[in-house]
Design an enzyme around this catalytic site. Sequence first.
Site, mmCIF file in Angstrom:
data_model
loop_
_atom_site.group_PDB
_atom_site.id
_atom_site.type_symbol
_atom_site.label_atom_id
_atom_site.label_comp_id
_atom_site.label_asym_id
_atom_site.label_seq_id
_atom_site.Cartn_x
_atom_site.Cartn_y
_atom_site.Cartn_z
ATOM 1 N N HIS A 21 6.310 139.781 24.866
ATOM 2 C CA HIS A 21 7.183 139.117 25.833
ATOM 3 C C HIS A 21 8.499 138.717 25.189
ATOM 4 O O HIS A 21 8.755 139.038 24.019
ATOM 5 C CB HIS A 21 6.452 137.933 26.484
ATOM 6 C CG HIS A 21 6.022 136.855 25.539
ATOM 7 N ND1 HIS A 21 6.901 136.145 24.768
ATOM 8 C CD2 HIS A 21 4.790 136.378 25.240
ATOM 9 C CE1 HIS A 21 6.237 135.262 24.040
ATOM 10 N NE2 HIS A 21 4.948 135.389 24.303
ATOM 11 N N HIS A 24 8.460 137.326 21.558
ATOM 12 C CA HIS A 24 8.289 138.318 20.490
ATOM 13 C C HIS A 24 9.537 139.194 20.395
ATOM 14 O O HIS A 24 10.003 139.527 19.305
ATOM 15 C CB HIS A 24 7.096 139.240 20.768
ATOM 16 C CG HIS A 24 5.821 138.542 21.108
ATOM 17 N ND1 HIS A 24 5.195 138.688 22.313
ATOM 18 C CD2 HIS A 24 5.054 137.695 20.379
ATOM 19 C CE1 HIS A 24 4.092 137.968 22.320
ATOM 20 N NE2 HIS A 24 3.983 137.352 21.159
ATOM 21 N N CYS A 129 -8.675 124.912 16.288
ATOM 22 C CA CYS A 129 -8.321 125.547 17.568
ATOM 23 C C CYS A 129 -8.375 127.056 17.372
ATOM 24 O O CYS A 129 -7.638 127.608 16.549
ATOM 25 C CB CYS A 129 -6.928 125.134 18.041
ATOM 26 S SG CYS A 129 -6.417 126.112 19.481
ATOM 27 N N CYS A 132 -5.022 128.870 18.113
ATOM 28 C CA CYS A 132 -3.988 128.763 17.066
ATOM 29 C C CYS A 132 -4.453 129.343 15.742
ATOM 30 O O CYS A 132 -3.656 129.498 14.828
ATOM 31 C CB CYS A 132 -3.603 127.309 16.812
ATOM 32 S SG CYS A 132 -2.918 126.471 18.222
ATOM 33 N N CYS A 147 -5.936 120.693 22.171
ATOM 34 C CA CYS A 147 -4.852 121.389 21.459
ATOM 35 C C CYS A 147 -3.567 121.295 22.290
ATOM 36 O O CYS A 147 -3.578 121.618 23.481
ATOM 37 C CB CYS A 147 -5.233 122.853 21.245
ATOM 38 S SG CYS A 147 -3.814 123.890 20.868
ATOM 39 N N HIS A 150 -2.645 125.095 23.476
ATOM 40 C CA HIS A 150 -3.545 125.821 24.386
ATOM 41 C C HIS A 150 -4.197 124.932 25.436
ATOM 42 O O HIS A 150 -4.886 125.426 26.324
ATOM 43 C CB HIS A 150 -4.600 126.584 23.569
ATOM 44 C CG HIS A 150 -3.989 127.677 22.752
ATOM 45 N ND1 HIS A 150 -3.520 127.472 21.481
ATOM 46 C CD2 HIS A 150 -3.707 128.957 23.057
ATOM 47 C CE1 HIS A 150 -3.002 128.590 21.022
ATOM 48 N NE2 HIS A 150 -3.089 129.504 21.964
ATOM 49 N N LYS A 295 7.583 125.885 28.575
ATOM 50 C CA LYS A 295 7.188 126.820 27.541
ATOM 51 C C LYS A 295 6.693 128.119 28.160
ATOM 52 O O LYS A 295 5.987 128.101 29.176
ATOM 53 C CB LYS A 295 6.065 126.182 26.721
ATOM 54 C CG LYS A 295 6.021 126.740 25.343
ATOM 55 C CD LYS A 295 4.853 126.221 24.582
ATOM 56 C CE LYS A 295 4.305 127.439 23.881
ATOM 57 N NZ LYS A 295 3.302 127.212 22.934
ATOM 58 N N LYS A 298 1.260 132.526 28.827
ATOM 59 C CA LYS A 298 0.507 133.422 29.683
ATOM 60 C C LYS A 298 -0.408 132.618 30.597
ATOM 61 O O LYS A 298 -0.530 132.904 31.772
ATOM 62 C CB LYS A 298 -0.330 134.346 28.792
ATOM 63 C CG LYS A 298 -0.731 135.614 29.461
ATOM 64 C CD LYS A 298 -1.230 136.672 28.490
ATOM 65 C CE LYS A 298 -2.336 136.216 27.573
ATOM 66 N NZ LYS A 298 -2.948 137.261 26.783
HETATM 67 N N1 MSP Z 1 0.603 135.909 13.806
HETATM 68 C C1 MSP Z 1 1.431 134.765 13.694
HETATM 69 C C2 MSP Z 1 2.574 135.011 12.761
HETATM 70 C C3 MSP Z 1 2.211 135.401 11.388
HETATM 71 S S1 MSP Z 1 3.592 135.786 10.434
HETATM 72 C C4 MSP Z 1 3.043 135.949 8.915
HETATM 73 C C5 MSP Z 1 1.990 134.383 15.078
HETATM 74 N N2 MSP Z 1 1.987 135.327 15.980
HETATM 75 S S2 MSP Z 1 2.466 135.136 17.507
HETATM 76 O O1 MSP Z 1 2.280 136.412 18.108
HETATM 77 O O2 MSP Z 1 1.785 134.050 18.109
HETATM 78 O O3 MSP Z 1 3.945 134.692 17.523
HETATM 79 C C6 MSP Z 1 4.921 135.344 16.846
HETATM 80 C C7 MSP Z 1 6.304 134.804 17.085
HETATM 81 O O4 MSP Z 1 6.695 134.777 18.441
HETATM 82 C C8 MSP Z 1 6.532 133.421 16.528
HETATM 83 O O5 MSP Z 1 7.642 133.484 15.659
HETATM 84 C C9 MSP Z 1 6.892 132.599 17.720
HETATM 85 O O6 MSP Z 1 7.824 131.630 17.390
HETATM 86 C C10 MSP Z 1 7.497 133.659 18.630
HETATM 87 N N3 MSP Z 1 7.501 133.207 19.988
HETATM 88 C C11 MSP Z 1 6.454 133.142 20.850
HETATM 89 N N4 MSP Z 1 6.908 132.607 22.020
HETATM 90 C C12 MSP Z 1 8.215 132.303 21.917
HETATM 91 C C13 MSP Z 1 9.188 131.844 22.803
HETATM 92 N N5 MSP Z 1 8.901 131.460 24.014
HETATM 93 N N6 MSP Z 1 10.476 131.813 22.385
HETATM 94 C C14 MSP Z 1 10.838 132.262 21.151
HETATM 95 N N7 MSP Z 1 9.942 132.711 20.298
HETATM 96 C C15 MSP Z 1 8.609 132.575 20.573
HETATM 97 O O7 MSP Z 1 2.415 133.258 15.231
#
Ligand code: MSP
Length: 619
Positions: A21, A24, A129, A132, A147, A150, A295, A298
Amino acid sequence: MKEKGTFYVTTPIYYPNDIPHIGHAYTTLAADVLARWNKLNGKQVFFLTGTDEHGKKMEETAKKVGKKPKEFVDELIPQFKSAWEKLNIKYDKFIRTTDKSHENVVQEMLQKCFDNGDIYLGEYAGLYCVGCEAYYTEKDLLEGNICPIHKKSVEKIKEASYFFKLSKYQDKLLKFYKENPNFILPKERANFIINRVKEEGLKDLSISRTTFNWGIPLPFDKKHVCYVWFDALFNYYSATTEKSQENFWPANVHLIGKDIIWFHTVYWPAFLMSTGIELPKSVFAHGWWTFDKEKISKSVGKVINVDQLISIAGVDSARYFLFRNTAFGQDGDFSETSLIERHNNELANKLGNLVSRVSALAEKYELTKTENKLLKKLSLGEIQDNFNNYEFDKALNNIFTFIDICNEYVQSTKPWETGDKKILYELADSLKAIAILLSPIIPETSEKISKVFNFEITYDEIDKPLKISKIVKAPILFNKIELPDLEKVSPQKEPAQKINKPSIPGIMTMSEVQYSDWEKIQLVVGQIEKVEDLEGADKLYKLQVNIGDEVRTVCAGIKKHYSKEDLQWRKVILFKNLTPRKLKGVESKGMLLAAISKDESKVVLISPSADIEVGSIIR
Ligand code: MSP
């Protein structure tokens, strides 16, 4: 590393059981922008992204759908790879924590830490959690041990666990932060981390589990699998252990979201210190995107996935919006309306029109080489600093200030009247610089511009005079988009600030608007130079309205109310910066202001009450 001319940028590795999304996409796009920028500047670039595939949550989800964890994650990877392809993201390597080579490196690192006495066996009891993949302390949880992310109860877990001696590194880390003020970026975030390390102190960290199997076994005790963060963080290093990537460690920057800054600026450097590996140059934590000020999540249906993001106005407009709208590092709120407004007003009106006008005139009159004095007005040094300091919004602002200057130059020199080949050369040469500088953000558009004016996209080309070649009018770069039906992205979105749809085509009916909307509206005095019937339309006239710097075609539904003679040479008020619409196949650019009686039987055009030159502004 910079001296060696290499640049290594990473994204977090994503949990693959989520649909890619905007969150990411944001980090991965930022890495793409930096990778492209550094490549443009002649650096040898390594851009790493990937997926974080181990852990209890993955194991449980796979079980629910009756699959083996590996089989389950294998099926999820293509959706990430294809999302990055759709967004025109050109990474160099996609690492998976289930790659054998990564697993080997993690085991080697665990063994190193164990051998030097930094890992010992203990017992862990804590509130965990699953979502997380992390233990919580009570004070970080919501009431009832929920949490905060979540919104689910955490589990009480007690298990034998190996610990990493994080406490041993507290002073070393504090010293390191002090000596490397650029390690935690943006700098505002550093104090928070430093204070927390000082005030809370560092406790040893549990780094293994026996309660699930889906992970990398500890080489010195196979009953335990490695706790996910030790495994995950080492991806950045393990990706560089192959021969072809050896030069790239240490990374120039790990791009991450602000939620995972603690893991990256406390655990990660401590693990590296323990293994004797050089530390990365910096960790940059960007802000979070919200949607409706909430925030993105999903579970509550507030998600903008990559396909939705692209469907609004195309890939380059999405990329442009994300970096133009919000300073990298700050939080941003996503709005489809703002994306479309920027697409229309900045990409279509400013950049698109400039390319279209200059290329059309260059096709007609050709170019003659001359010194490009216009280019001196481009703040090149500042733009360079902006990109190097992650100030993408400022870089775009500076580039668009120059686009405005070029558009004003066209208006004031009127090359369509003079056919001045030197002026056209200056403009085409300036567009070369613009396209090169924009290429990290909107690569596809820059590529199109480079094909029209025949230049290469490398930084050095900015200073080299454009070679004269045969130019053909550019294709339309950005089609304007009507303000959306906002249901498209989510039914929960706030309504767009729409301008009322006119009941009579081409005539604006007045309604209440926000002051900020009103400020955007440009009204000018125009003079009707030509009135024609419009085939197949019994209510519409096709008008040519002179507004000083150009003559606009406007279709207006006033045939019942005015004869052609009545309209010829009449001065009117035109709403100038309205998105063009096609009426009976003719593009109508703007609207005339008129007073309309309540029953709509009477329509009276608004005109200035005394004579005033065309192009005068209404305020
Ligand atoms: N797997 C871990 C990261 C390990 S790195 C060694 C993780 N994965 S994640 O898929 O949950 O999230 C990855 C990234 O997406 C994080 O940097 C998180 O900040 C970013 N984002 C998820 N939702 C976001 C927003 N709504 N806005 C901006 N970035 C966000 O954490």
